[in-house]
Design an enzyme around this catalytic site. Sequence first.
Site, PDB file in Angstrom:
ATOM      1  N   TRP A 130      11.145  24.132 -30.152  1.00 31.72           N
ATOM      2  CA  TRP A 130      11.419  23.350 -29.484  1.00 31.72           C
ATOM      3  C   TRP A 130      12.203  24.275 -28.194  1.00 31.72           C
ATOM      4  CZ3 TRP A 130      16.435  23.180 -26.218  1.00 31.72           C
ATOM      5  CH2 TRP A 130      16.984  22.076 -26.535  1.00 31.72           C
ATOM      6  N   PHE A 133       8.247  24.658 -26.994  1.00 30.85           N
ATOM      7  CA  PHE A 133       8.161  23.754 -26.261  1.00 30.85           C
ATOM      8  C   PHE A 133       8.832  23.667 -24.771  1.00 30.85           C
ATOM      9  CE2 PHE A 133       5.393  22.724 -30.206  1.00 30.85           C
ATOM     10  CZ  PHE A 133       4.617  22.194 -29.645  1.00 30.85           C
ATOM     11  N   MET A 134       9.931  23.282 -24.637  1.00 35.79           N
ATOM     12  CA  MET A 134      10.530  22.920 -23.326  1.00 35.79           C
ATOM     13  C   MET A 134      10.527  23.873 -21.862  1.00 35.79           C
ATOM     14  SD  MET A 134      12.257  21.085 -24.478  1.00 35.79           S
ATOM     15  CE  MET A 134      12.727  20.013 -22.531  1.00 35.79           C
ATOM     16  N   HIS A 429     -10.194 -11.782  26.372  1.00 38.77           N
ATOM     17  CA  HIS A 429      -8.966 -12.884  25.583  1.00 38.77           C
ATOM     18  C   HIS A 429      -7.463 -12.465  25.651  1.00 38.77           C
ATOM     19  CE1 HIS A 429      -8.113 -14.604  21.236  1.00 38.77           C
ATOM     20  NE2 HIS A 429      -7.478 -14.056  21.596  1.00 38.77           N
ATOM     21  N   GLU A 430      -7.280 -10.888  25.374  1.00 40.20           N
ATOM     22  CA  GLU A 430      -5.856 -10.696  26.322  1.00 40.20           C
ATOM     23  C   GLU A 430      -5.374 -11.131  27.062  1.00 40.20           C
ATOM     24  OE1 GLU A 430      -4.044  -9.920  23.444  1.00 40.20           O
ATOM     25  OE2 GLU A 430      -6.147  -9.704  21.754  1.00 40.20           O
ATOM     26  N   HIS A 433      -4.396 -14.759  27.393  1.00 38.39           N
ATOM     27  CA  HIS A 433      -2.808 -15.364  26.691  1.00 38.39           C
ATOM     28  C   HIS A 433      -1.887 -14.304  27.990  1.00 38.39           C
ATOM     29  CE1 HIS A 433      -3.323 -16.094  23.213  1.00 38.39           C
ATOM     30  NE2 HIS A 433      -4.655 -14.688  22.384  1.00 38.39           N
ATOM     31  N   ASP A 506      -4.200 -17.049  15.767  1.00 40.45           N
ATOM     32  CA  ASP A 506      -4.354 -17.878  17.284  1.00 40.45           C
ATOM     33  C   ASP A 506      -3.805 -19.075  16.588  1.00 40.45           C
ATOM     34  OD1 ASP A 506      -3.533 -14.984  19.080  1.00 40.45           O
ATOM     35  OD2 ASP A 506      -5.454 -15.754  19.814  1.00 40.45           O
TER      36      ASP A 506
HETATM   37 ZN    ZN Z   1      -5.619 -14.947  20.444  1.00 44.40          ZN
END
Ligand code: ZN
Length: 636
Positions: A130, A133-134, A429-430, A433, A506
């Site tokens: 044991w 293994f530990m 596009h922007e 907006h 959008d």
């Molecule tokens: Zn847009």
Amino acid sequence: MNKIVKNLGLYLVLILAVVTMVNTYLTPEEVQKQYDEISYSQFLKELDAGKIKILQIRNNTTPGESTSAVIQGELDGGQRFLTYGLDVSGLADKAAAKGVMVTVEAPQRNVWWATLLTSLFPTLLLIGVWVYFMNNMQPGGSSRMMAFSRSKAKLFLDNKPKIKFDSVAGCDEAKEELQEVIQFLKDPEKFKKLGAKVPKGVLLVGPPGTGKTLLARAAAGEADVPFFSTSGSEFVEMLVGVGAARVRDLFTQAKKYQPCLIFIDELDAVGRHRGAGLGGGHDEREQTLNQILVELDGFDTDKGSTILIAATNRPDILDPALLRPGRFDRHIVVDKPDVKGREEVLKVHMKDKQFADDVDVGVLARQTPGLVGADLENLINEGALLAARRDHEKITMEDLEEGIERVMAGPERKSRLISEHEKKIIAYHETGHAIVAKILPGADPVHKISIIPRGHAALGYTLQLPEEDRFLMSKSDLMNRISILLSGRVSEEIVFNDVTSGAANDLERATQIARQMVTELGMSETLGLVKLGNKRQEIFLGRDISEDRNYSEEIAYTIDKEVKTIIDDCYERAKEILTEHRDLLDKIANVLLEREVLDSEDFNKLMNEGAEQSDLPPMPDIRVDKLPKSNHDFLA
Ligand code: ZN
Ligand code: ADP
Ligand code: MG
């Protein structure tokens, strides 16, 4: 456990094995197999009859016990026999007198420790295996067993981060915001004397690779304090309770080193909205999150001076409890860099490398919209690798340009190269907006316009922020919103005589609002004040909304018609505005194309210059972190 002890254990096991083997195989019983066991009285009879040729008497004397003896011998016929006797004194003489060849062996004393070891051997063997293994399982040694619930936070104690803000290019707003925290860590007394409350928790929000971790480290470097760095994912373990224990441990450790700075990367790994996700209920993550909340509430900036900085790229999925005042109440946005920012980042990473004369940082910056600091660093590195492979003395522009391609086409493929023409469409596009948002009465002011790609879907965005919280929206407010949403598409149409797929989001949102007006808000004259359909909200995987339909086909048809009418009206409105202000549209779109980002100040200036007779009041600048998050409005 050190090596010698470990080896000692091994030797011990070996010795025990040998002892046991000797004991097991050389016991009298093994020998006895060749002898016939007879009774003592039978033996006496044989002796009296004079049939015994050889006799061996062996006393087995265990201290404190009565004497017993093993009696072995050979008959005249050659058969061997075995028996046990109790009081064998005088037996030897009697037998000898009969002419038997007698040998008497000394009593065999059992060595007590050998007996003990023999009986304990199996147990010891198990313990040995044991321990072995530990030790092997956990390379850190036996103390690792206990460290399971320890926080894995890396502490940079002796080398408090040496980097300063000058290694972080751009991010000026973020640096300025962090300045307050740094001043506090440097001289907590000053703040305490004045009774000033410094935020305990600062949340850095931004896409991956934009330098959030770097900023946090640099902040610790500037303040010259210890820096505990950990990641949210380290708190998420298979074992329930471990995460919470680690959080506790992290804060306990940090308290010893005050003033100090704790950094939790990827907070979203633990800070997700409670109740979301499969199974919903109380899971490990939730426990961990609760523990963080407890610690945040518990640590008093009055007593010590610990500041917690966390980073996330998904503020939207964070549990609202984390964002409440007194917790992560200060949000600092670390966005993708614009042209100028990219140029600065490139320069920072070009410092210690050799470049040919033809390398133009400005051109590189313009070629890399959407790339973040980490990408840019990578780009320079790729360029250097290519230069080395080609035996260039210095890194050339060609190397770097190929580096861009590599980074962009890399395995992560975060963003794609945007052509000049595409960029122009996005800019128009922007701008569309933004102009419509500015001109329509009562619309929320434009805070920022950007054509730096955000994520996969949006190539640019316009950010509107309301001046005050709104609880009521009038019909005209909603119509205006739809017009603003549609104006991106309208702008493309006016300028390029063609439309792109960029307006999908959008259109979806515009339709959604129009539908809501008709079915929920009673804003359609034809349909009147009826609520149509029932929304169900479910928290299952994330949040889902589904609808129960409770109206006829005929009504459904009317709804669709009404929605279309609203959309068409709003569309016409946007078209009117943009056609009328075509000159503004061209001017602002071109500035945006060049600068990539326009803040409200720049935008208003451009608008006001264009329309001298404009009676619009100047727009107040609103800081993002002062506003409730739900009011941020991104127009893609
Ligand atoms: Zn847009
Ligand atoms: P995040 O934590 O936001 O994902 P990081 O701070 O880990 O990003 O950044 C990764 C690397 O990219 C940094 O180590 C740094 O070399 C580089 N980097 C990112 N942003 C910047 C910047 N603004 N200035 C200089 N280098 C940067
Ligand atoms: Mg990071």
